[in-house]
Design a protein around this motif. Sequence first.
Motif: not given
Length: 248
Positions: A82-86, A88-90, A95-98
């Motif tokens: 949801h954060g990526w859809m809106t 809020m982050n790219d 890929a969050e760990e990287d």
Amino acid sequence: MVYGVIRNFQAALKYRGGWKGLLEHMYTNGDYPFKFGTYMGCDAAGNRYYENRVDYPFGQHRWVEPGDIHNFDSASIPPEWHGWMTSMNDTPPHAEEDYIGERKQNIIPLCESNAGIDHNVGHQEEVYNFHHLHNLTTVRSRGYGIGNPIVGLPPGAKDSYYTQPGSPYNEASIRPRVNIGDLDAAKGGGRPYKSEKWAERLRTPEEKLALEKEKMGVVNRAVEAEKKAAARRKMMMASRGAGTVSGA
């Protein structure tokens, strides 16, 4: 224009892997011209996420194609997607760990720490969501003993939404039922009631009629007794000279 529509259909058929994928896309997203984008990943519910920053304006460049096309709910999208859809982050969740590993190289420690983490992203326990619904307010029965066929909640299953302490739906706040009588006490019991209003609902029409006759009998007897008492008072007043005029 016709040529453009035909070319769009051809590209969509190739992109979706045939008519089944194309019709499913039209059924779920309802987009025409058909949307094309880069596959970014999927979640545990099978929802697929796409992105296209070139052909679509901001706000329409990211979309989701549901895994369950017949029973999709917006609450099925997990918070990380949801954060990526809106926007809020790219960074997509896979890929969050990287991303964190890259960004934490710029963290300058101010003091020595014995903590088991080296970045400011907090720890999150794995959670279980009923049928991948992250908004548990939807996981509730739609009526007594029928469950919720929309989300797949079987009859008699416990609702998953949170209730405040003191709420009548909170199990810890439910007081035990205390009965004040039983309509079938003479027969060994069978129709207990906790209030007179409850007892009224349990009585049969014949019992209600008999009770009404009994009440009318009590009222009639009280009226007759009052009439007799009034007659006696009148006789006693007459015997004492009631109604005479002094000096007549």
